[in-house]
Design a protein around this motif. Structure first.
Motif, mmCIF file in Angstrom:
data_model
loop_
_atom_site.group_PDB
_atom_site.id
_atom_site.type_symbol
_atom_site.label_atom_id
_atom_site.label_comp_id
_atom_site.label_asym_id
_atom_site.label_seq_id
_atom_site.Cartn_x
_atom_site.Cartn_y
_atom_site.Cartn_z
ATOM 1 N N PRO A 100 9.414 3.002 -17.147
ATOM 2 C CA PRO A 100 10.554 2.611 -16.286
ATOM 3 C C PRO A 100 11.823 2.388 -17.108
ATOM 4 C CG PRO A 100 9.041 0.769 -16.575
ATOM 5 C CD PRO A 100 8.365 1.973 -17.176
ATOM 6 N N SER A 101 12.953 2.747 -16.547
ATOM 7 C CA SER A 101 14.248 2.557 -17.201
ATOM 8 C C SER A 101 14.795 1.188 -16.782
ATOM 9 C CB SER A 101 15.219 3.669 -16.800
ATOM 10 O OG SER A 101 14.714 4.922 -17.227
ATOM 11 N N VAL A 102 14.826 0.272 -17.725
ATOM 12 C CA VAL A 102 15.228 -1.100 -17.399
ATOM 13 C C VAL A 102 16.324 -1.643 -18.317
ATOM 14 C CG1 VAL A 102 12.992 -1.703 -16.370
ATOM 15 C CG2 VAL A 102 13.346 -2.005 -18.834
ATOM 16 N N ALA A 103 16.528 -1.019 -19.512
ATOM 17 C CA ALA A 103 17.488 -1.551 -20.486
ATOM 18 C C ALA A 103 18.864 -0.938 -20.248
ATOM 19 C CB ALA A 103 17.009 -1.259 -21.906
ATOM 20 N N PRO A 104 19.922 -1.753 -20.189
ATOM 21 C CA PRO A 104 21.268 -1.229 -19.911
ATOM 22 C C PRO A 104 21.862 -0.478 -21.104
ATOM 23 C CG PRO A 104 21.365 -3.590 -20.328
ATOM 24 C CD PRO A 104 19.915 -3.226 -20.334
ATOM 25 N N LEU A 105 22.527 0.611 -20.798
ATOM 26 C CA LEU A 105 23.219 1.405 -21.816
ATOM 27 C C LEU A 105 24.542 1.892 -21.219
ATOM 28 C CD1 LEU A 105 23.425 2.936 -24.538
ATOM 29 C CD2 LEU A 105 22.175 4.818 -23.458
ATOM 30 N N THR A 141 24.132 3.328 -17.440
ATOM 31 C CA THR A 141 22.819 3.744 -17.003
ATOM 32 C C THR A 141 21.773 2.795 -17.570
ATOM 33 O OG1 THR A 141 21.311 5.641 -16.885
ATOM 34 C CG2 THR A 141 22.467 5.299 -18.964
ATOM 35 N N LYS A 142 20.503 3.107 -17.351
ATOM 36 C CA LYS A 142 19.413 2.308 -17.913
ATOM 37 C C LYS A 142 18.412 3.244 -18.576
ATOM 38 C CE LYS A 142 19.798 -1.709 -14.889
ATOM 39 N NZ LYS A 142 19.091 -2.631 -13.950
ATOM 40 N N VAL A 143 17.803 2.739 -19.651
ATOM 41 C CA VAL A 143 16.849 3.532 -20.427
ATOM 42 C C VAL A 143 15.556 2.740 -20.580
ATOM 43 C CG1 VAL A 143 18.746 4.625 -21.685
ATOM 44 C CG2 VAL A 143 17.635 2.612 -22.650
ATOM 45 N N PRO A 144 14.441 3.395 -20.943
ATOM 46 C CA PRO A 144 13.186 2.664 -21.153
ATOM 47 C C PRO A 144 13.277 1.718 -22.350
ATOM 48 C CG PRO A 144 12.811 5.021 -20.843
ATOM 49 C CD PRO A 144 14.285 4.844 -21.039
ATOM 50 N N LEU A 145 12.347 0.806 -22.456
ATOM 51 C CA LEU A 145 12.266 -0.070 -23.615
ATOM 52 C C LEU A 145 11.705 0.697 -24.797
ATOM 53 C CD1 LEU A 145 10.811 -3.304 -21.914
ATOM 54 C CD2 LEU A 145 13.206 -2.810 -22.498
ATOM 55 N N ASP A 179 17.261 -0.756 -30.682
ATOM 56 C CA ASP A 179 16.038 -1.410 -30.222
ATOM 57 C C ASP A 179 16.288 -2.034 -28.845
ATOM 58 O OD1 ASP A 179 13.520 -2.424 -30.122
ATOM 59 O OD2 ASP A 179 13.866 -4.062 -31.545
ATOM 60 N N PHE A 180 15.833 -1.343 -27.813
ATOM 61 C CA PHE A 180 15.937 -1.866 -26.454
ATOM 62 C C PHE A 180 14.646 -2.647 -26.161
ATOM 63 C CE2 PHE A 180 18.635 1.857 -26.624
ATOM 64 C CZ PHE A 180 19.765 1.496 -25.904
ATOM 65 N N ARG A 181 14.757 -3.966 -25.987
ATOM 66 C CA ARG A 181 13.541 -4.764 -25.816
ATOM 67 C C ARG A 181 13.771 -5.896 -24.806
ATOM 68 N NH1 ARG A 181 15.826 -6.359 -30.651
ATOM 69 N NH2 ARG A 181 16.131 -8.597 -30.944
ATOM 70 N N ASN A 182 12.677 -6.388 -24.322
ATOM 71 C CA ASN A 182 12.687 -7.525 -23.402
ATOM 72 C C ASN A 182 12.282 -8.761 -24.196
ATOM 73 O OD1 ASN A 182 12.407 -9.394 -21.362
ATOM 74 N ND2 ASN A 182 11.225 -8.045 -20.011
ATOM 75 N N THR A 183 13.215 -9.699 -24.352
ATOM 76 C CA THR A 183 12.955 -10.899 -25.153
ATOM 77 C C THR A 183 12.242 -11.983 -24.357
ATOM 78 O OG1 THR A 183 15.092 -11.901 -24.594
ATOM 79 C CG2 THR A 183 15.015 -10.433 -26.517
ATOM 80 N N GLY A 184 12.047 -11.770 -23.080
ATOM 81 C CA GLY A 184 11.481 -12.796 -22.208
ATOM 82 C C GLY A 184 12.557 -13.539 -21.463
#
Length: 212
Positions: A100-105, A141-145, A179-184
């Motif tokens: 899924p594309s969730v990280a903003p770019l 847009t949004k990109v995957p993690l 590094d597109f990541r979810n930090t919590g």
């Protein structure tokens, strides 16, 4: 041929044909002596004549050869001999993974060229997605993690995804990884400016088309 020999006794000029070894003066009948220098000189002039004639022939042969070779010119290579296709709309994406594309770019571009941005997995070097952007536009847009490498091709006329912007395509890549990541608490995103700006911190380098 004949030559004129002056009699050494009476100074009479006598015409003597070639091949006569002993000749007498027609006035006083004294023996005439042939001048060896005259014969040598005559022979030398003959050789000089033939050398000049051969030189003239060689000169004209060379002239004809150069003119014929200069008349032929190698055909110029035609650049961008590809079918022109309609340019994609700004922000058109191609996605090659199911994540899924969730990280903003956000990507900002210069009006001097159009861009095809390619996002590549930093470790496997496999394609993740592409984004087409018309010159001067800014897309969000949004990109995957994941950790990615960002490459981009730029140019004016669009020839499709196989030929991109033709032979004039310029290929570049960012020198750093992203590094597109979810930090919590939040999802890391980036804003990229694909042209030189004051105090900019994105360093890029040109790359070989085969590496794109």
């Amino acid at each position: 041929m004949s030559e004129i020999i002056v009699c050494p006794n009476c100074a009479q000029k006598n015409k003597v044909e070639d091949g006569i070894k002993e000749a007498k003066c027609g006035k006083c009948w004294s023996f005439l002596k042939k001048d060896k220098n005259t014969e040598v000189e005559s022979s030398s002039y003959s050789w000089i004549f033939w050398l000049i004639a051969i030189g003239v022939v060689i000169f004209f042969l060379n002239q004809n050869s150069s003119s014929s070779s200069s008349s032929y010119s190698e055909p110029k290579k035609i650049k961008n001999n590809y079918p022109i296709v309609a340019m994609p709309y700004s922000g058109k994406e191609q996605k090659f993974v199911n994540d899924p594309s969730v990280a903003p770019l956000t990507i900002q571009t210069s009006s001097r060229a159009n861009y095809l941005v390619k996002i590549v997995d930093y470790y496997s070097k496999s394609d993740v997605m592409t984004i087409f952007i018309k010159g001067g536009d800014t897309i969000r847009t949004k990109v995957p993690l994941g950790t990615f490498e960002i490459r981009y091709a730029s140019g004016e006329q669009w020839y499709g995804y196989n030929y991109l912007f033709g032979d004039d395509t310029s290929y570049s890549k960012a020198d750093q990884s992203f590094d597109f990541r979810n930090t919590g608490y939040q999802i890391t995103g980036y804003t990229l400016t694909l042209y030189r700006v004051s105090n900019g911190n994105l360093r890029t380098s040109y790359m070989n088309p085969s590496e794109f």
